[in-house]
Design a protein around this motif. Sequence first.
Motif, PDB file in Angstrom:
ATOM      1  N   ALA A   1       0.840  -1.209   0.000  1.00 25.47           N
ATOM      2  CA  ALA A   1       0.000   0.000   0.000  1.00 25.47           C
ATOM      3  C   ALA A   1       0.872   1.256   0.000  1.00 25.47           C
ATOM      4  N   ASP A   2       1.961   1.236   0.784  1.00 30.05           N
ATOM      5  CA  ASP A   2       2.903   2.368   0.793  1.00 30.05           C
ATOM      6  C   ASP A   2       3.531   2.542  -0.588  1.00 30.05           C
TER       7      ASP A   2
ATOM      8  N   LYS B   1       2.362   1.586  -3.506  1.00 33.55           N
ATOM      9  CA  LYS B   1       1.390   2.051  -4.499  1.00 33.55           C
ATOM     10  C   LYS B   1       1.185   3.559  -4.384  1.00 33.55           C
ATOM     11  N   LYS B   2       1.076   4.049  -3.160  1.00 35.46           N
ATOM     12  CA  LYS B   2       0.880   5.490  -2.945  1.00 35.46           C
ATOM     13  C   LYS B   2       2.099   6.265  -3.436  1.00 35.46           C
ATOM     14  N   ASP B   3       3.303   5.842  -3.033  1.00 43.54           N
ATOM     15  CA  ASP B   3       4.528   6.543  -3.414  1.00 43.54           C
ATOM     16  C   ASP B   3       4.790   6.457  -4.921  1.00 43.54           C
TER      17      ASP B   3
ATOM     18  N   THR C   1       2.541   5.980  -7.303  1.00 40.74           N
ATOM     19  CA  THR C   1       1.523   6.778  -7.998  1.00 40.74           C
ATOM     20  C   THR C   1       1.892   8.258  -7.956  1.00 40.74           C
ATOM     21  N   ASN C   2       2.379   8.722  -6.805  1.00 41.60           N
ATOM     22  CA  ASN C   2       2.836  10.117  -6.709  1.00 41.60           C
ATOM     23  C   ASN C   2       4.008  10.376  -7.657  1.00 41.60           C
TER      24      ASN C   2
ATOM     25  N   SER D   1       0.196  -4.103  -8.186  1.00 41.59           N
ATOM     26  CA  SER D   1      -0.621  -3.135  -7.446  1.00 41.59           C
ATOM     27  C   SER D   1      -0.871  -1.876  -8.276  1.00 41.59           C
TER      28      SER D   1
ATOM     29  N   GLU E   1      -4.568  -2.131 -10.448  1.00 41.11           N
ATOM     30  CA  GLU E   1      -5.356  -1.389  -9.450  1.00 41.11           C
ATOM     31  C   GLU E   1      -5.691  -2.235  -8.226  1.00 41.11           C
TER      32      GLU E   1
ATOM     33  N   ASN F   1      -5.669  -3.073  -4.494  1.00 41.65           N
ATOM     34  CA  ASN F   1      -5.531  -2.312  -3.260  1.00 41.65           C
ATOM     35  C   ASN F   1      -5.286  -3.252  -2.099  1.00 41.65           C
TER      36      ASN F   1
ATOM     37  N   ASN G   1      -4.820  -2.812   1.395  1.00 45.17           N
ATOM     38  CA  ASN G   1      -4.908  -1.835   2.476  1.00 45.17           C
ATOM     39  C   ASN G   1      -4.078  -2.271   3.669  1.00 45.17           C
ATOM     40  N   GLU G   2      -3.690  -1.286   4.478  1.00 45.76           N
ATOM     41  CA  GLU G   2      -2.944  -1.586   5.691  1.00 45.76           C
ATOM     42  C   GLU G   2      -3.801  -2.429   6.623  1.00 45.76           C
TER      43      GLU G   2
END
Length: 180
Positions: A62-63, A65-67, A69-70, A94, A98, A100, A102-103
């Motif tokens: 999840a971390d 994917k967020k990083d 994507t940014n 991921s 798409e 997900n 999640n934590e």
Amino acid sequence: SGKTALSVELAKKINGEIISADSMQIYKDMDIGTAKPTHDEMQGIKHYLIDCVSPTKRYSVADFKKDATNAIEEILNKNKIPIIVGGTGLYVDSLIYEINYNEMNVDLEYEKGLEYLYDMAKEIDKIATEKISKNDKKRICRILEIYKSTGKTKTELEIESRKKETKYDFKIFAINMDRS
């Protein structure tokens, strides 16, 4: 296998920047055995998600994917092409499917041993356990956490997520060569 050299050459030809999708290169000070590109190997091409997390910190899919994507959005905003490079398939999946993850923070019964946890995971999600070692505590626990927190198997979640439209137009390339 030559992923770094190939990705740098590609980045030069198509005006790209590179995002590492390697679960070990993300960590600072873990240079031995991770094949992190050196400054010289980068040849002036900007690389993301290398040497940016303390080894004492938990870094999840999840971390990533967020990083990632940014980083993709930052690269696109510069009118450049993001190039995702690395060998951690779950990280790549991921992004492109798409998925997900999640934590989760689920209490599991560790005192019965890893073999017990593996057998439990195998009963819940045989397909996922066939892809991992019975000694891979992290992935075994992940299979159990996903099921306990969502009521679905890891395999079911991956199948569902692959039905969704992807946000990006992407191409996948693999280097396939004899190890010797």
